[in-house]
Design a protein around this motif. Structure first.
Motif, PDB file in Angstrom:
ATOM      1  N   LEU A 143      -6.789  -8.034   1.031  1.00 37.02           N
ATOM      2  CA  LEU A 143      -6.354  -6.678   0.693  1.00 37.02           C
ATOM      3  C   LEU A 143      -4.850  -6.484   0.872  1.00 37.02           C
ATOM      4  CD1 LEU A 143      -7.132  -3.809  -0.144  1.00 37.02           C
ATOM      5  CD2 LEU A 143      -7.532  -3.296   2.274  1.00 37.02           C
ATOM      6  N   ILE A 144      -4.319  -6.908   2.024  1.00 36.78           N
ATOM      7  CA  ILE A 144      -2.893  -6.682   2.289  1.00 36.78           C
ATOM      8  C   ILE A 144      -1.998  -7.379   1.267  1.00 36.78           C
ATOM      9  CG2 ILE A 144      -1.041  -7.205   3.931  1.00 36.78           C
ATOM     10  CD1 ILE A 144      -2.859  -6.391   6.170  1.00 36.78           C
ATOM     11  N   PRO A 145      -2.237  -8.645   0.886  1.00 38.61           N
ATOM     12  CA  PRO A 145      -1.396  -9.248  -0.171  1.00 38.61           C
ATOM     13  C   PRO A 145      -1.417  -8.467  -1.479  1.00 38.61           C
ATOM     14  CG  PRO A 145      -2.589 -10.955   1.004  1.00 38.61           C
ATOM     15  CD  PRO A 145      -3.142  -9.656   1.485  1.00 38.61           C
ATOM     16  N   ILE A 146      -2.583  -7.949  -1.848  1.00 41.37           N
ATOM     17  CA  ILE A 146      -2.672  -7.168  -3.093  1.00 41.37           C
ATOM     18  C   ILE A 146      -1.862  -5.885  -2.971  1.00 41.37           C
ATOM     19  CG2 ILE A 146      -4.238  -5.897  -4.600  1.00 41.37           C
ATOM     20  CD1 ILE A 146      -6.395  -7.949  -3.937  1.00 41.37           C
ATOM     21  N   LEU A 147      -2.063  -5.151  -1.873  1.00 45.59           N
ATOM     22  CA  LEU A 147      -1.356  -3.886  -1.686  1.00 45.59           C
ATOM     23  C   LEU A 147       0.139  -4.098  -1.481  1.00 45.59           C
ATOM     24  CD1 LEU A 147      -3.849  -1.904   0.581  1.00 45.59           C
ATOM     25  CD2 LEU A 147      -3.500  -1.709  -1.878  1.00 45.59           C
ATOM     26  N   THR A 148       0.523  -5.244  -0.903  1.00 46.17           N
ATOM     27  CA  THR A 148       1.946  -5.523  -0.721  1.00 46.17           C
ATOM     28  C   THR A 148       2.649  -5.670  -2.061  1.00 46.17           C
ATOM     29  OG1 THR A 148       1.531  -6.599   1.411  1.00 46.17           O
ATOM     30  CG2 THR A 148       3.618  -7.104   0.306  1.00 46.17           C
ATOM     31  N   GLY A 149       2.018  -6.376  -2.993  1.00 46.93           N
ATOM     32  CA  GLY A 149       2.605  -6.514  -4.323  1.00 46.93           C
ATOM     33  C   GLY A 149       2.730  -5.174  -5.028  1.00 46.93           C
ATOM     34  N   ILE A 150       1.660  -4.369  -4.966  1.00 43.34           N
ATOM     35  CA  ILE A 150       1.707  -3.044  -5.583  1.00 43.34           C
ATOM     36  C   ILE A 150       2.743  -2.165  -4.891  1.00 43.34           C
ATOM     37  CG2 ILE A 150       0.356  -0.956  -6.038  1.00 43.34           C
ATOM     38  CD1 ILE A 150      -2.130  -2.727  -6.195  1.00 43.34           C
ATOM     39  N   GLY A 151       2.800  -2.253  -3.564  1.00 42.22           N
ATOM     40  CA  GLY A 151       3.734  -1.431  -2.809  1.00 42.22           C
ATOM     41  C   GLY A 151       5.182  -1.758  -3.099  1.00 42.22           C
ATOM     42  N   LYS A 152       5.502  -3.030  -3.290  1.00 44.09           N
ATOM     43  CA  LYS A 152       6.877  -3.404  -3.616  1.00 44.09           C
ATOM     44  C   LYS A 152       7.289  -2.846  -4.973  1.00 44.09           C
ATOM     45  CE  LYS A 152       7.140  -7.599  -0.790  1.00 44.09           C
ATOM     46  NZ  LYS A 152       7.283  -9.080  -0.783  1.00 44.09           N
ATOM     47  N   TRP A 153       6.365  -2.870  -5.923  1.00 42.18           N
ATOM     48  CA  TRP A 153       6.672  -2.294  -7.232  1.00 42.18           C
ATOM     49  C   TRP A 153       6.885  -0.778  -7.136  1.00 42.18           C
ATOM     50  CZ3 TRP A 153       4.432   1.349 -10.434  1.00 42.18           C
ATOM     51  CH2 TRP A 153       4.911   1.381 -11.745  1.00 42.18           C
ATOM     52  N   LEU A 154       6.017  -0.104  -6.365  1.00 43.83           N
ATOM     53  CA  LEU A 154       6.165   1.341  -6.196  1.00 43.83           C
ATOM     54  C   LEU A 154       7.458   1.679  -5.469  1.00 43.83           C
ATOM     55  CD1 LEU A 154       2.500   2.308  -5.221  1.00 43.83           C
ATOM     56  CD2 LEU A 154       3.678   2.887  -7.341  1.00 43.83           C
ATOM     57  N   ASN A 155       7.805   0.890  -4.468  1.00 50.21           N
ATOM     58  CA  ASN A 155       9.041   1.140  -3.735  1.00 50.21           C
ATOM     59  C   ASN A 155      10.265   0.919  -4.614  1.00 50.21           C
ATOM     60  OD1 ASN A 155      11.295  -0.439  -1.849  1.00 50.21           O
ATOM     61  ND2 ASN A 155      10.499   1.458  -0.940  1.00 50.21           N
ATOM     62  N   ALA A 156      10.214  -0.109  -5.455  1.00 47.69           N
ATOM     63  CA  ALA A 156      11.361  -0.399  -6.322  1.00 47.69           C
ATOM     64  C   ALA A 156      11.547   0.667  -7.393  1.00 47.69           C
ATOM     65  CB  ALA A 156      11.175  -1.770  -6.966  1.00 47.69           C
ATOM     66  N   ASN A 157      10.462   1.266  -7.859  1.00 49.84           N
ATOM     67  CA  ASN A 157      10.554   2.225  -8.960  1.00 49.84           C
ATOM     68  C   ASN A 157      10.476   3.686  -8.509  1.00 49.84           C
ATOM     69  OD1 ASN A 157      10.307   0.530 -11.689  1.00 49.84           O
ATOM     70  ND2 ASN A 157       8.960  -0.406 -10.168  1.00 49.84           N
ATOM     71  N   PHE A 158       9.799   3.920  -7.401  1.00 49.93           N
ATOM     72  CA  PHE A 158       9.630   5.299  -6.935  1.00 49.93           C
ATOM     73  C   PHE A 158       9.980   5.426  -5.458  1.00 49.93           C
ATOM     74  CE2 PHE A 158       6.543   4.489 -10.318  1.00 49.93           C
ATOM     75  CZ  PHE A 158       6.884   5.476 -11.231  1.00 49.93           C
ATOM     76  N   GLY A 159      10.935   4.642  -5.004  1.00 51.22           N
ATOM     77  CA  GLY A 159      11.312   4.671  -3.598  1.00 51.22           C
ATOM     78  C   GLY A 159      11.893   5.976  -3.135  1.00 51.22           C
ATOM     79  N   TRP A 160      12.343   6.806  -4.056  1.00 56.84           N
ATOM     80  CA  TRP A 160      12.903   8.116  -3.695  1.00 56.84           C
ATOM     81  C   TRP A 160      11.813   9.101  -3.243  1.00 56.84           C
ATOM     82  CZ3 TRP A 160      10.862  11.837  -6.932  1.00 56.84           C
ATOM     83  CH2 TRP A 160      10.337  11.374  -8.144  1.00 56.84           C
ATOM     84  N   ILE A 161      10.556   8.764  -3.536  1.00 52.81           N
ATOM     85  CA  ILE A 161       9.442   9.585  -3.054  1.00 52.81           C
ATOM     86  C   ILE A 161       9.112   9.153  -1.618  1.00 52.81           C
ATOM     87  CG2 ILE A 161       7.034  10.236  -3.425  1.00 52.81           C
ATOM     88  CD1 ILE A 161       7.398   9.596  -6.372  1.00 52.81           C
ATOM     89  N   PRO A 162       9.027  10.092  -0.676  1.00 51.22           N
ATOM     90  CA  PRO A 162       8.781   9.719   0.732  1.00 51.22           C
ATOM     91  C   PRO A 162       7.552   8.841   0.938  1.00 51.22           C
ATOM     92  CG  PRO A 162       9.420  12.026   0.596  1.00 51.22           C
ATOM     93  CD  PRO A 162       9.252  11.548  -0.816  1.00 51.22           C
ATOM     94  N   LEU A 163       6.518   9.038   0.116  1.00 53.42           N
ATOM     95  CA  LEU A 163       5.300   8.252   0.287  1.00 53.42           C
ATOM     96  C   LEU A 163       5.527   6.767   0.043  1.00 53.42           C
ATOM     97  CD1 LEU A 163       2.598  10.501  -1.430  1.00 53.42           C
ATOM     98  CD2 LEU A 163       2.918  10.123   1.009  1.00 53.42           C
ATOM     99  N   PHE A 164       6.548   6.427  -0.759  1.00 53.39           N
ATOM    100  CA  PHE A 164       6.810   5.027  -1.108  1.00 53.39           C
ATOM    101  C   PHE A 164       8.189   4.576  -0.622  1.00 53.39           C
ATOM    102  CE2 PHE A 164       4.495   6.845  -4.930  1.00 53.39           C
ATOM    103  CZ  PHE A 164       3.236   6.581  -4.417  1.00 53.39           C
ATOM    104  N   SER A 165       8.720   5.236   0.381  1.00 56.07           N
ATOM    105  CA  SER A 165      10.102   4.995   0.797  1.00 56.07           C
ATOM    106  C   SER A 165      10.288   3.739   1.632  1.00 56.07           C
ATOM    107  CB  SER A 165      10.619   6.204   1.590  1.00 56.07           C
ATOM    108  OG  SER A 165       9.800   6.440   2.735  1.00 56.07           O
ATOM    109  N   THR A 166       9.212   3.146   2.098  1.00 56.06           N
ATOM    110  CA  THR A 166       9.295   1.961   2.948  1.00 56.06           C
ATOM    111  C   THR A 166       8.874   0.724   2.166  1.00 56.06           C
ATOM    112  OG1 THR A 166       8.779   3.274   4.920  1.00 56.06           O
ATOM    113  CG2 THR A 166       8.529   0.894   5.097  1.00 56.06           C
ATOM    114  N   VAL A 167       9.637  -0.346   2.315  1.00 53.89           N
ATOM    115  CA  VAL A 167       9.261  -1.610   1.688  1.00 53.89           C
ATOM    116  C   VAL A 167       8.084  -2.203   2.452  1.00 53.89           C
ATOM    117  CG1 VAL A 167      10.012  -3.934   1.059  1.00 53.89           C
ATOM    118  CG2 VAL A 167      11.618  -2.016   0.935  1.00 53.89           C
ATOM    119  N   PRO A 168       6.968  -2.442   1.800  1.00 52.67           N
ATOM    120  CA  PRO A 168       5.797  -2.976   2.520  1.00 52.67           C
ATOM    121  C   PRO A 168       6.040  -4.399   3.001  1.00 52.67           C
ATOM    122  CG  PRO A 168       5.382  -2.935   0.160  1.00 52.67           C
ATOM    123  CD  PRO A 168       6.681  -2.222   0.361  1.00 52.67           C
TER     124      PRO A 168
END
Length: 316
Positions: A143-168
Motif C-alpha cells: 500500500l505505501i509504495p502505491i500511495l507514495t507514487g500517487i502522493g508525489k504526483w499530487l505534491n508536484a502538481n497540487f502542493g499549494w493545497i495544504p492536504l498535499f503540501s508534504t512530500v510523501p
C-alpha cells in the motif's frame, strides 16, 4: 363454533410451576449478565482513572492541549495523538462508508447470481478474520509504495493545497486511513446489509406499485428506511477505527506532530500506548493511562452519539 373454541381452550394446558421458575430464572440471569457488563465497564474506567490520577493532578485539562511528549523532562500532552486518532478514523470512514453501503445494497438486492453473491459475502467476512499485523505488513510492502507514487504526483502538481503540501516519504496519515477503511469495511457492510434485508417487503412493493424504478426504490425508500441501522454500523466502525493499534502503529509514522497534509507522519493514542508502555516508568505510566482514559472517553462519546442519532431517526 363455540364448541370448537371451548374444545381448543380446553386443550391448552396451564404452565407448570417448574416452567414459570425456569422463565423467571432466565430473566434474572440475563439481568445479572447485563449488570455485570455495566459493572465491568465501570470498573475498567475507575481503574484507568485511578492510575491516571497523578498525571491528571499534574497536567489537568492542559494535557489535552499540549503537543509535547518528553519523558526526560516529564512534560506530556496528547493533542497530536487526539488529532491523529480522529483524522485517521475520519479518513477511513470517508473511504469505507460509500464502499460498504454500496456493497450492502449489492448483496441485499437481486442484482447478482446467488453463487457470485455468496462468494462476495464470504470474501467480505474474510476481511474481518485477517489479523491486524498482517494488514500492517501488507500496507508496508504494497500500500505505501502505491500511495507514495500517487502522493508525489499530487505534491508536484497540487502542493499549494495544504492536504498535499508534504512530500510523501513512506508512513503517514493517509496510509493509516486507507488501512482502517479496509479493516472496518466488513462491519459497515455486514450491519448495513442486515438493516436493508430487514426492511419490510411491503415498502418495496408499494414503491414499485407507485411507478418507482429499482434505483429510486433503493435510494428513496430502502436506504432511508434502513438509515438507523446504517448509522449504527458507521458509528460502530468509527469506534473500531479509533481503537485500532497494531496496523496503524506500523504505518502511521508515530510522529507527535500536527500537520494538515495527508502524507505527513502522525500518531494515535493507541499507537502511543503500544510504543511506550513497555518501557514507561513513574509519571510517564500515569500520563499513558491518562491518554488511555481520553481514548476511552472519546469512544464512549461516539457510542452515545450513535444511540442519540439512531433514536432521533426512529422518531422521524
Amino acid at each position: 363454533m363455540n364448541t370448537q373454541a371451548e374444545s381448543h381452550q380446553s386443550t391448552i394446558q396451564p404452565r407448570s410451576q417448574v416452567e414459570k421458575s425456569i422463565d423467571n430464572g432466565f430473566i434474572w440471569l440475563t439481568r445479572i449478565f447485563a449488570i455485570a457488563v455495566a459493572a465491568l465497564l465501570l470498573w475498567i474506567a475507575v481503574q484507568v482513572a485511578i492510575q491516571a490520577g497523578p498525571a491528571m493532578q499534574e497536567f489537568g485539562l492542559g494535557f489535552l492541549a499540549k503537543s509535547a511528549w518528553n519523558p526526560v523532562t516529564n512534560d506530556y500532552g496528547v493533542l497530536p495523538q487526539i488529532y491523529g486518532t480522529l483524522m485517521s478514523a475520519f479518513i477511513g470512514l470517508l473511504i469505507a462508508v460509500p464502499i460498504g453501503v454500496g456493497t450492502a445494497v449489492l448483496l441485499s438486492e437481486s442484482l447478482l447470481p446467488l453463487p457470485v453473491k455468496t462468494v462476495i459475502v464470504f470474501l467480505v467476512e474474510l476481511l474481518a478474520a485477517i489479523p491486524s499485523v498482517v494488514y500492517g505488513v501488507w500496507a508496508i510492502f504494497v500500500l505505501i509504495p502505491i500511495l507514495t507514487g500517487i502522493g508525489k504526483w499530487l505534491n508536484a502538481n497540487f502542493g499549494w493545497i495544504p492536504l498535499f503540501s508534504t512530500v510523501p516519504t513512506g508512513p503517514g496519515l493517509l496510509p493509516a486511513g486507507v488501512i482502517l477503511a479496509i479493516m472496518v469495511l466488513p462491519i459497515i457492510t455486514a450491519i448495513s446489509r442486515d438493516a436493508l434485508i430487514a426492511v419490510p417487503s411491503s415498502l418495496r412493493q408499494a414503491a414499485v406499485g407507485l411507478g418507482a424504478t429499482r434505483w429510486e426504490t433503493i435510494f428513496k425508500v430502502l436506504i432511508p428506511a434502513a438509515f438507523s441501522g446504517i448509522v449504527s454500523a458507521v458509528m460502530l466502525a468509527l469506534g473500531r477505527a479509533m481503537g485500532e493499534t497494531m496496523a496503524v502503529t506500523m504505518i502511521i509514522g508515530n510522529a507527535n506532530t500536527i500537520s494538515p497534509s495527508l502524507f505527513a507522519p502522525s500518531n494515535t493514542i493507541s499507537s502511543l500506548l503500544a510504543n511506550q508502555f513497555a518501557e514507561a516508568s513513574g509519571l510517564q505510566v500515569s500520563a499513558l493511562m491518562y491518554a488511555a482514559l481520553v481514548l476511552f472517553v472519546l469512544t464512549l462519546i461516539v457510542n452515545i452519539l450513535a444511540e442519540l442519532i439512531v433514536l432521533r431517526v426512529k422518531r422521524l
